[in-house]
Design a protein around this motif. Structure first.
Motif, mmCIF file in Angstrom:
data_model
loop_
_atom_site.group_PDB
_atom_site.id
_atom_site.type_symbol
_atom_site.label_atom_id
_atom_site.label_comp_id
_atom_site.label_asym_id
_atom_site.label_seq_id
_atom_site.Cartn_x
_atom_site.Cartn_y
_atom_site.Cartn_z
ATOM 1 N N GLN A 13 0.840 -1.189 0.000
ATOM 2 C CA GLN A 13 0.000 0.000 0.000
ATOM 3 C C GLN A 13 0.880 1.245 0.000
ATOM 4 N N ALA A 14 0.307 2.332 -0.468
ATOM 5 C CA ALA A 14 1.019 3.612 -0.424
ATOM 6 C C ALA A 14 1.429 3.915 1.015
ATOM 7 N N GLY A 15 2.665 4.378 1.169
ATOM 8 C CA GLY A 15 3.198 4.670 2.486
ATOM 9 C C GLY A 15 3.995 3.540 3.103
ATOM 10 N N GLY A 66 15.358 11.160 -0.423
ATOM 11 C CA GLY A 66 14.706 11.268 0.876
ATOM 12 C C GLY A 66 13.799 10.106 1.205
ATOM 13 N N ARG A 67 13.501 9.253 0.226
ATOM 14 C CA ARG A 67 12.627 8.097 0.464
ATOM 15 C C ARG A 67 13.366 6.776 0.261
ATOM 16 N N SER A 85 8.059 5.125 2.300
ATOM 17 C CA SER A 85 7.014 6.059 1.850
ATOM 18 C C SER A 85 6.672 5.837 0.382
ATOM 19 N N LEU A 86 6.437 4.598 0.039
ATOM 20 C CA LEU A 86 6.170 4.262 -1.356
ATOM 21 C C LEU A 86 4.899 4.928 -1.858
ATOM 22 N N LYS A 87 4.951 5.274 -3.142
ATOM 23 C CA LYS A 87 3.838 5.939 -3.806
ATOM 24 C C LYS A 87 3.380 5.088 -4.995
ATOM 25 N N SER A 121 -0.232 0.299 -4.380
ATOM 26 C CA SER A 121 -1.623 0.693 -4.593
ATOM 27 C C SER A 121 -2.001 1.810 -3.626
ATOM 28 N N SER A 122 -2.931 2.620 -4.064
ATOM 29 C CA SER A 122 -3.337 3.779 -3.251
ATOM 30 C C SER A 122 -4.445 3.411 -2.289
#
Length: 122
Positions: A13-15, A66-67, A85-87, A121-122
């Motif tokens: 998941q995102a984040g 930064g990520r 912090s995946l997007k 995924s968001s």
């Protein structure tokens, strides 16, 4: 030459976070610059992160600064890409690459792994 095998991809998941690994064969891993690239569907392969063969110079794409953190463990012949912090836009097949006595950055690289899928995924 080294042979490269990526692992650690998955669906998150995102984040969330993932850590990719790139295991290299051979006894000369410490003499190789290592890079991570990614390719999303319908897009060209893009540079993500790298370090020079001495490990002193590290580069990141602006989109991941930064990520993501690139690192290596020469004792284990393995390079890593810690992704935090995946997007959703990080979704892609991730490849590691190597070049002996290379300076890193966007290349050139001589050896490539087969890739590992990362889906966010968001």
């Amino acid at each position: 030459q080294v042979q490269l095998v990526e692992s650690g991809g998955g669906s998150v998941q995102a984040g969330d976070s993932l850590r990719l690994s790139c295991a290299a064969s051979g006894r000369t891993f410490s003499t190789y610059a290592m890079g991570w690239f990614r390719q999303a569907p319908g897009k060209e392969r893009e540079f993500v992160a790298s370090f020079s063969w001495r490990g002193g110079t590290i580069y990141y794409a602006d989109s991941v600064k930064g990520r993501f953190t690139i690192s290596r463990d020469d004792a284990k012949n393995t390079a890593y890409l810690q992704m935090n912090s995946l997007k959703p836009e990080d979704t892609a097949v991730y490849y590691c690459a190597a070049r002996r006595f290379g300076m890193g950055g966007a290349g050139p690289y001589d050896q490539w792994g087969q890739g590992t899928q990362v889906t966010v995924s968001s």
